[in-house]
Scaffold this active site. Structure first.
Site, short mmCIF file in Angstrom:
data_model
loop_
_atom_site.label_atom_id
_atom_site.label_comp_id
_atom_site.label_asym_id
_atom_site.label_seq_id
_atom_site.Cartn_x
_atom_site.Cartn_y
_atom_site.Cartn_z
N HIS A 48 48.25 9.46 -40.33
CA HIS A 48 49.34 9.18 -41.28
C HIS A 48 49.19 10.14 -42.46
O HIS A 48 48.67 9.80 -43.52
CB HIS A 48 49.27 7.74 -41.77
CG HIS A 48 50.43 7.34 -42.62
ND1 HIS A 48 51.30 6.34 -42.26
CD2 HIS A 48 50.89 7.82 -43.79
CE1 HIS A 48 52.24 6.22 -43.20
NE2 HIS A 48 51.99 7.11 -44.14
N GLU A 62 57.61 0.02 -58.40
CA GLU A 62 57.97 1.17 -57.57
C GLU A 62 59.49 1.24 -57.45
O GLU A 62 60.15 0.23 -57.18
CB GLU A 62 57.37 1.05 -56.17
CG GLU A 62 57.79 2.18 -55.24
CD GLU A 62 57.31 1.98 -53.82
OE1 GLU A 62 56.60 2.86 -53.32
OE2 GLU A 62 57.64 0.95 -53.21
N GLU A 122 60.85 8.58 -54.60
CA GLU A 122 59.93 7.45 -54.77
C GLU A 122 59.15 7.67 -56.06
O GLU A 122 58.57 8.74 -56.28
CB GLU A 122 58.97 7.35 -53.59
CG GLU A 122 59.64 6.95 -52.29
CD GLU A 122 58.66 6.78 -51.14
OE1 GLU A 122 57.48 7.20 -51.31
OE2 GLU A 122 59.03 6.22 -50.11
N ARG A 159 56.20 5.86 -58.53
CA ARG A 159 55.17 4.82 -58.70
C ARG A 159 54.23 5.25 -59.82
O ARG A 159 54.17 6.43 -60.17
CB ARG A 159 54.36 4.65 -57.41
CG ARG A 159 55.15 4.17 -56.22
CD ARG A 159 54.36 4.32 -54.93
NE ARG A 159 54.22 5.73 -54.55
CZ ARG A 159 53.39 6.17 -53.61
NH1 ARG A 159 52.60 5.31 -52.99
NH2 ARG A 159 53.33 7.44 -53.31
#
Length: 581
Positions: free
Chosen positions: A107, A297, A442, A444
């Site tokens: 991953h 997030e 994204e 965060r």
């Protein structure tokens, strides 16, 4: 042999036909390409490794990374059953001119395991997740600790911790990750303390690497490779805590703290201009959520106005409005891509990039409907069950961006500047009829690898962690992760990522912030590919780990440790040879 060598390799269609499906689950729930061809089989297409150590399973198998941008039709893969097997592999590889690459959940995006297009004739992947996956908890110590094999998943480790009332405060979203792979790239979550929140002993808001109390790796002993255990107080360990796969970790011991109940609320009705407003603005801003809850997030789908905002908070008792959950992965609409999205995705991959606005709007609509249908807008449960939410079935996209180190007071301004720059650029390209980006933004935040979080004598923070503090800027206490995703193969995508990276390096450099890459994602973008800009690979990137830190604990000292512990580069590849010569 390279994967393009048509005279030797089995065709992709033929190789895939050798198995029963495209993917197969491992025993721990991870995912690996199937269709293994055993060593000695007539179906093998690679040269047989000579005198391979007996008793270690060896087979030829396909390999693919998370975004499927690194795909090998065949590479020799083995399954060591013990740390001693890894020692045997290392000494065999040294004697026969091979390299050993540890393989976990795959991953990742970065070519830290294998390099696309490079020869794999003399490469052996060592799958850590089949046998090197034991987990044991030591709950009675100060601190409480957990010891895990290299291939143990975050799911398995946190489940074992939870059985003893323990947990971690800051977790990545995919629980399938192996612990050694997570530490190699300083994996992190989206957690900061709320205003006034007292830290819980045993935890950290920085990377998982900052939780390590000791680790065992295979290293050169002067005459051969052998096992060595490094305590957190030893100077060499600081390089190994975030090692980019430049060593082979066989097991690790990590501290833990009391487990917590958490609440996660989702918002899909806040305009991005309000959410990403500068410091001090009124309304439901990212800054206000950080103040009140700490953990947040934002997933902002392209060409939409209202991001999916997730906000986690500590909640010992179940709020009346929340639904209790009893396991992770509570957003099924995100884990299993619905047909309307796959239909649009097919059009993008077929070259119809102009449907990017429809793609983003469809994904936003699916999110709103999915949260309602699954009753997941307000959920409550144990820490890991709310922080793990990405499965192997989630849509696999390319990702670029990185971390901005700054002060907590500057969070809103960093996010405001980046999102407004991004919006202006994608609208500019849309006016030209171009759609180089089609995935979400994204955003965060998490803390840094603060030395005070470590509950045992420590030689210092992970040397090349993106969350490594800067002693010359003690006010920088936060890492803001700014990442943008895209469908692999989209025309102009890497050129856009390059433009974005150059802007981020220029904007976030100076007295209020600095920029570092996220090791597992895309960086050093050239016009057509990531990891190809030599000025970044050999200059700007290493310099970010020289600036403001002691000379004996910087990029160069880490490189010296890697080379001393593996002078024969048994645990390396062509890309790592360039990055860490």
């Amino acid at each position: 042999m390279t994967i393009r060598d048509e005279s030797l390799r089995l065709s992709r269609r033929g190789f895939l036909a050798a198995g029963a499906g495209a993917l197969a689950a491992t025993a721990l729930g991870g995912w690996a390409p199937a269709h293994a061809v055993p060593f000695g089989s007539s179906g093998a297409t690679l040269p047989a490794p000579p005198e391979f150590p007996e008793g270690i399973g060896l087979f030829q198998q396909a390999y693919q990374n998370w975004s499927k941008e690194i795909m090998l039709d065949a590479v020799w893969t083995c399954t060591p059953t013990s740390p001693e097997d890894v020692v045997r592999l290392a000494n065999w590889a040294h004697a026969h001119g091979y390299t050993i690459r540890p393989r976990g959940a795959m991953h990742g995006w970065t070519p830290l395991t294998v390099v696309q297009g490079a020869s794999v004739d003399r490469v052996i992947l060592a799958d850590t997740m089949v046998h090197l996956n034991g987990v044991s908890v030591q709950p009675g110590g100060d601190p409480a600790t957990v010891t895990a094999g290299a291939g143990a998943t975050l799911d398995a480790i946190t489940t074992a911790l939870q059985e003893h009332g323990l947990g971690w405060a800051n977790l990545p979203a995919p629980g399938v990750l192996s612990i050694a792979g997570s530490l190699a790239v300083d994996a992190h979550g989206a957690a900061l303390p709320a205003d006034g929140e007292e830290p819980v002993p045993g935890n950290t808001f920085g990377s998982l690497s900052n939780l390590v109390t000791e680790m065992t790796a295979v290293v050169w002993t002067g005459s051969e490779y052998g096992l060595r255990t490094f305590r957190r107080s030893e100077s060499d360990i600081t390089a190994l805590l975030t090692n980019l796969g430049r060593t082979f970790v066989t097991s690790v011991t990590m501290q833990a703290g009391p487990n917590t109940r958490m609440r996660c609320r989702s918002y899909t009705d806040i305009d991005w201009r309000e959410l990403f407003a500068p410091a001090g603005a009124e309304g439901r801003t990212f800054e206000s959520f950080i103040r009140s809850d700490g953990r947040a997030e934002a997933i902002w789908y392209p060409f939409t106005d209202k991001p999916w905002m997730k906000v986690w908070s500590i909640a010992p008792e179940k709020p009346a409005a929340s639904r209790e959950v009893f396991g992770p992965y509570n957003y099924p609409f995100s884990d299993n891509v619905p047909e309307p999205i796959t239909d649009l995705l097919g059009q993008i991959t077929a070259g119809n990039t102009s449907i990017a606005p429809a793609f983003g709007q469809a994904y936003y609509g699916v999110t709103v409907a999915g949260l309602a249908a699954s009753n997941s807008s307000d959920i409550w449960g144990w820490s890991k069950d709310l922080q793990f939410y990405i499965k192997a079935t989630t849509l696999r996209l390319t990702e670029g961006g990185g971390a901005v180190l700054t002060s907590r007071a500057n969070i809103a301004n960093v996010i405001h500047d980046f999102t407004h720059w991004f919006h202006e650029r994608i609208e500019h390209y849309r006016s030209l009829g171009q759609y180089p980006l089609n995935g979400p933004v994204e955003i965060r935040c998490c803390g840094l690898d603060q030395p005070g979080d470590v509950r045992v004598p420590s030689a210092g923070p992970p040397t090349i962690s993106a969350m490594r503090p800067r002693p010359d800027h003690p006010e920088w206490d936060t890492a803001i992760w700014l990442n943008v995703l895209g469908v692999p193969g989209t025309p102009g995508m890497f050129a856009f990522y390059r433009e974005m990276e150059q802007w981020m390096r220029q904007r976030f450099a100076g007295g209020d912030s600095t920029f570092r890459p996220e090791w597992s994602k895309g960086w050093a973008f050239g016009p057509e590919r990531p990891y190809t800009d030599d000025s970044i690979l050999t200059g700007a990137l290493p310099d970010t780990y020289r600036q403001g830190v002691p000379a004996h604990e910087n990029w160069d000292s880490a490189r010296q440790v890697f080379n001393r512990l593996d002078p024969h580069r048994v645990f390396s590849n062509g890309f790592l040879d360039r990055l860490l010569p």
